[in-house]
Motif scaffolding. Sequence first.
Motif, PDB file in Angstrom:
ATOM      1  N   VAL A 245     -17.632   4.038   4.328  1.00  0.00           N
ATOM      2  CA  VAL A 245     -16.634   4.778   3.571  1.00  0.00           C
ATOM      3  C   VAL A 245     -15.264   4.134   3.742  1.00  0.00           C
ATOM      4  N   VAL A 246     -14.529   3.996   2.637  1.00  0.00           N
ATOM      5  CA  VAL A 246     -13.167   3.468   2.701  1.00  0.00           C
ATOM      6  C   VAL A 246     -12.271   4.600   3.174  1.00  0.00           C
ATOM      7  N   SER A 247     -12.207   4.804   4.482  1.00  0.00           N
ATOM      8  CA  SER A 247     -11.528   5.969   5.034  1.00  0.00           C
ATOM      9  C   SER A 247     -10.060   5.731   5.327  1.00  0.00           C
ATOM     10  N   SER A 248      -9.675   4.490   5.618  1.00  0.00           N
ATOM     11  CA  SER A 248      -8.292   4.225   6.022  1.00  0.00           C
ATOM     12  C   SER A 248      -7.539   3.389   5.002  1.00  0.00           C
ATOM     13  N   ALA A 249      -8.072   3.230   3.806  1.00  0.00           N
ATOM     14  CA  ALA A 249      -7.400   2.416   2.799  1.00  0.00           C
ATOM     15  C   ALA A 249      -6.067   3.026   2.384  1.00  0.00           C
ATOM     16  N   PHE A 250      -6.045   4.354   2.188  1.00  0.00           N
ATOM     17  CA  PHE A 250      -4.813   4.995   1.704  1.00  0.00           C
ATOM     18  C   PHE A 250      -3.656   4.817   2.681  1.00  0.00           C
ATOM     19  N   PRO A 251      -3.804   5.150   3.985  1.00  0.00           N
ATOM     20  CA  PRO A 251      -2.667   4.937   4.883  1.00  0.00           C
ATOM     21  C   PRO A 251      -2.279   3.470   5.041  1.00  0.00           C
ATOM     22  N   LYS A 252      -3.252   2.560   4.924  1.00  0.00           N
ATOM     23  CA  LYS A 252      -2.913   1.141   5.030  1.00  0.00           C
ATOM     24  C   LYS A 252      -2.098   0.678   3.826  1.00  0.00           C
ATOM     25  N   ILE A 253      -2.518   1.093   2.639  1.00  0.00           N
ATOM     26  CA  ILE A 253      -1.798   0.680   1.428  1.00  0.00           C
ATOM     27  C   ILE A 253      -0.409   1.301   1.381  1.00  0.00           C
ATOM     28  N   THR A 254      -0.332   2.606   1.619  1.00  0.00           N
ATOM     29  CA  THR A 254       0.983   3.255   1.599  1.00  0.00           C
ATOM     30  C   THR A 254       1.866   2.721   2.725  1.00  0.00           C
ATOM     31  N   GLY A 255       1.249   2.356   3.841  1.00  0.00           N
ATOM     32  CA  GLY A 255       2.026   1.760   4.934  1.00  0.00           C
ATOM     33  C   GLY A 255       2.666   0.453   4.518  1.00  0.00           C
ATOM     34  N   GLU A 256       1.927  -0.368   3.754  1.00  0.00           N
ATOM     35  CA  GLU A 256       2.491  -1.626   3.254  1.00  0.00           C
ATOM     36  C   GLU A 256       3.668  -1.364   2.323  1.00  0.00           C
ATOM     37  N   LEU A 257       3.531  -0.364   1.456  1.00  0.00           N
ATOM     38  CA  LEU A 257       4.595  -0.052   0.502  1.00  0.00           C
ATOM     39  C   LEU A 257       5.849   0.430   1.229  1.00  0.00           C
ATOM     40  N   ILE A 258       5.654   1.348   2.183  1.00  0.00           N
ATOM     41  CA  ILE A 258       6.787   1.908   2.921  1.00  0.00           C
ATOM     42  C   ILE A 258       7.449   0.833   3.782  1.00  0.00           C
ATOM     43  N   ASN A 259       6.637   0.038   4.474  1.00  0.00           N
ATOM     44  CA  ASN A 259       7.197  -0.995   5.352  1.00  0.00           C
ATOM     45  C   ASN A 259       7.983  -2.035   4.577  1.00  0.00           C
ATOM     46  N   SER A 260       7.464  -2.427   3.416  1.00  0.00           N
ATOM     47  CA  SER A 260       8.165  -3.443   2.635  1.00  0.00           C
ATOM     48  C   SER A 260       9.530  -2.946   2.179  1.00  0.00           C
ATOM     49  N   ARG A 261       9.610  -1.690   1.762  1.00  0.00           N
ATOM     50  CA  ARG A 261      10.896  -1.142   1.335  1.00  0.00           C
ATOM     51  C   ARG A 261      11.839  -0.980   2.523  1.00  0.00           C
ATOM     52  N   LEU A 262      11.313  -0.516   3.652  1.00  0.00           N
ATOM     53  CA  LEU A 262      12.127  -0.311   4.849  1.00  0.00           C
ATOM     54  C   LEU A 262      12.658  -1.639   5.388  1.00  0.00           C
ATOM     55  N   ILE A 263      11.771  -2.615   5.536  1.00  0.00           N
ATOM     56  CA  ILE A 263      12.173  -3.915   6.077  1.00  0.00           C
ATOM     57  C   ILE A 263      13.141  -4.620   5.134  1.00  0.00           C
TER      58      ILE A 263
END
Length: 235
Positions: free
Chosen positions: A64-82
Motif C-alpha cells: 500500500v502507498v501509505s506514506s506517499a501523501f506526507p512525502k509529496i506534501t513535505g517536498e512542496l512545503i520544504n521547497s517553499r520554506l527553503i
Amino acid sequence: MAFRDKTKTALRELLESQGEDGAVDIIREGIEKKTLRPEDFSLRETWEACQTAAKLSVDLGEAVVSSAFPKITGELINSRLIGAYESASTIGDSLCTTVPSNVQMETIAGFTDAEGPEEVGENQDYKDSTISEKYVTANNVKYGRMISITEEMIYFDKTGQILEKARRIGMKAAQKREKLILQGVQAINSNVYNPSGVATAFFAAAFGNLITSAPFGESSLESLRKSAQLMKDDS
C-alpha cells in the motif's frame, strides 16, 4: 515527466508507474529544476491520487502507498520554506565564518598573540617568546517549526494557505539566524563569547573596547577612532 495539469489522474499515474519513492524523486527534481512549482499541486487532488494508487496496490496484492501523501506534501512545503529562507536579504554571513560542527558544544582552539620585538642591548640575550593556548566554546542549538496538515485543510483544499505559511516560516527562520549573528557581533547575547568555556561580555573595560559615552557627535567619533587604533591584538 511534465506535471503541470494539477490533476489527480497525472499524479496517480506517476505513483503507479514510478512507485512512491520514484514519484517523490521526480517531483523533487522538477521543483529543483523549476519545471514544477509547489502551487501546481493541490492538497485535495494529491490526497485523492495517493488514496486511489494505494487502493489499486491493494487490489493487485502489492504494498500500500501509505506514506506517499506526507512525502509529496513535505517536498512542496520544504521547497517553499527553503526558497524563502535562502532568498532573504541578510548581512550575517559577511560578519562571521561558518564552521561545520557535529557536537553539541564546539571547542575552537587557538593561541595567544605573539609578543612584539623589544630592544636588545649590547651583550644581552633576546627575550624568549611564549606560546599560550586559549580556546572558546560555542553551544549548538536546534531551531525549527512543523506544519501539520489537517483533514479540513485537505477537504477545503487550502494549498495556498499552507504554502504561504511555509514561506513565512522560512523568512522568519532567516531573520532568526540573522538576529543571532548580529547579537553575537554586538555582544548583546552574553552567551555567545565563551573564552575558556565561561560566558563573558565581549565588550568590557578590561579589554579596552568598551565606550560608554554617547556614540554621536564629532568628539565621540574621535574617541572611538582612537580606541580602535589601540586594538591590535587580544591584549
